[in-house]
Design a protein around this motif. Structure first.
Motif, short mmCIF file in Angstrom:
data_model
loop_
_atom_site.label_atom_id
_atom_site.label_comp_id
_atom_site.label_asym_id
_atom_site.label_seq_id
_atom_site.Cartn_x
_atom_site.Cartn_y
_atom_site.Cartn_z
N ASN A 45 0.81 -1.21 0.00
CA ASN A 45 0.00 0.00 0.00
C ASN A 45 0.85 1.27 0.00
O ASN A 45 0.56 2.21 -0.74
CB ASN A 45 -0.96 0.00 1.19
CG ASN A 45 -2.04 -1.05 1.04
OD1 ASN A 45 -2.39 -1.45 -0.07
ND2 ASN A 45 -2.55 -1.51 2.16
N ASN B 230 1.80 6.59 -6.95
CA ASN B 230 0.73 7.44 -7.47
C ASN B 230 1.02 8.92 -7.25
O ASN B 230 0.78 9.74 -8.13
CB ASN B 230 -0.61 7.06 -6.83
CG ASN B 230 -1.16 5.78 -7.38
OD1 ASN B 230 -0.88 5.40 -8.51
ND2 ASN B 230 -1.93 5.08 -6.57
N GLU C 32 1.00 3.89 -3.09
CA GLU C 32 0.60 5.27 -2.83
C GLU C 32 1.72 6.24 -3.21
O GLU C 32 1.46 7.28 -3.83
CB GLU C 32 0.24 5.44 -1.36
CG GLU C 32 -0.32 6.80 -1.04
CD GLU C 32 -0.77 6.91 0.40
OE1 GLU C 32 -0.72 8.03 0.94
OE2 GLU C 32 -1.15 5.89 0.99
#
Length: 82
Positions: free
Chosen positions: A44, A51, A48
């Motif tokens: 995760n 992104n 993240e």
């Protein structure tokens, strides 16, 4: 920053390595609970970060991080087999 995970067997480490090589969270049912937590946290956070970097700098960061973590887990596996 030190990163340490203690595995109870080489088989668990192989499963962890496979998860990072595939970069797939669909195979988590095969992993022990404590390894699932570690993998999901890293999965995760890295996604993240990728992104954010992609949106701010238009730079594809994820393939490099996936490769780096796969290499790291493979090195841990080699060391464990020694």
């Amino acid at each position: 920053m030190k990163f340490m995970i203690f595995f109870t067997s080489v088989d668990e480490l192989e499963l962890f390595n496979d998860a990072f090589e595939r970069w797939d969270n669909k195979q988590l049912h095969k992993l022990p609970y404590y390894i699932k937590i570690c993998f999901l946290a890293l999965f995760n956070v890295i996604n993240e970060m990728a992104n954010v970097i992609l949106n701010e700098q238009v730079y594809e960061f994820l393939p490099y991080m996936k490769k780096s973590w796969a290499n790291f887990t493979k090195a841990m596996l080699v060391k464990a087999k020694w």
